[in-house]
Enzyme design. Structure first.
Site, PDB file in Angstrom:
ATOM      1  N   ILE A 169      -0.799   1.322   4.817  1.00  0.00           N
ATOM      2  CA  ILE A 169      -1.171   2.377   5.764  1.00  0.00           C
ATOM      3  C   ILE A 169       0.049   2.792   6.558  1.00  0.00           C
ATOM      4  CG2 ILE A 169      -2.654   2.961   7.730  1.00  0.00           C
ATOM      5  CD1 ILE A 169      -4.445   0.529   6.820  1.00  0.00           C
ATOM      6  N   CYS A 170       0.308   4.100   6.633  1.00  0.00           N
ATOM      7  CA  CYS A 170       1.402   4.623   7.448  1.00  0.00           C
ATOM      8  C   CYS A 170       0.793   5.124   8.762  1.00  0.00           C
ATOM      9  CB  CYS A 170       2.108   5.762   6.719  1.00  0.00           C
ATOM     10  SG  CYS A 170       3.477   6.456   7.645  1.00  0.00           S
ATOM     11  N   LEU A 171       0.900   4.302   9.803  1.00  0.00           N
ATOM     12  CA  LEU A 171       0.319   4.643  11.106  1.00  0.00           C
ATOM     13  C   LEU A 171       1.200   4.020  12.182  1.00  0.00           C
ATOM     14  CD1 LEU A 171      -2.136   5.911  12.620  1.00  0.00           C
ATOM     15  CD2 LEU A 171      -3.258   3.683  12.419  1.00  0.00           C
TER      16      LEU A 171
END
Length: 194
Positions: free
Chosen positions: A87-89
């Protein structure tokens, strides 16, 4: 050292509010550093109606370091790897604060499903589709939700079993089913022509 008293408290908070938020967190075993999160797909998105499992690993520095989260359920989204579930967060990286909790982190992941950031992608292929062919993106994301994130998608094992019984190797069956989005008939055609 992980603050296990805080983790216990966070798990209780999630338990109390699971009926309103739909977000659930539970330990994988008696080890509180390994957790499973479940988030419902947001309404009005291609993920609506899906239930998404997230693997959560707490680092030794938690809550001063962010939890490591990745999707177990396959999802078609610009900021989530369609291969690994990464996840890119920002709050799971440099914007984490000890004031945040597992629940707020999962709410942020759920919000990401509603509001993709294609300019900061985790999966470049999905991001390009989102930007250039939005309707195709929506259709694919909805199809993946139907195939992988709904109770009915648990039938994948039965599909694998039926195709293996026809004499095809299990690994090939799985990769072929995945390539055709879970369509058993298409998978059979591909297997027969290979």
């Amino acid at each position: 050292m992980i603050d296990f008293a805080r983790v216990q408290k966070e798990l209780q908070e999630c338990g109390r509010e699971k009926d309103t938020s739909g977000i659930r967190v539970s330990p994988k075993s008696d080890n509180l550093a390994r957790l499973t999160g479940i988030i419902p797909g947001p309404l009005g998105t291609p993920y609506e109606g899906g239930s998404f499992e997230i693997d959560i690993t707490l680092p030794d520095g938690y809550p001063f370091e962010p939890p490591k989260m990745k999707f177990v359920t396959k999802v078609w989204h610009p900021n989530i790897s369609s291969q690994s579930g990464a996840i890119c967060l920002d709050i799971l990286k440099d914007q984490w604060s000890p004031a945040l909790t597992l629940k707020t982190a999962l709410l942020s992941v759920q919000a990401l499903l509603s509001a993709p950031e294609p300019d900061d992608p985790q999966d470049a292929v999905v991001a390009q589709q989102y930007l250039r062919e939005y309707q195709t993106f929506v259709g694919t994301a909805r199809y993946w939700t139907e195939s992988f994130a709904k109770a009915s998608s648990l039938g994948v094992e039965e599909k694998v079993q039926r195709l293996v019984e026809m004499g095809f190797p299990g690994g090939l069956v799985r990769s072929t089913l995945e390539a055709v989005g879970g369509d058993e008939n298409l998978a059979l055609e591909k297997l027969l022509s290979s």
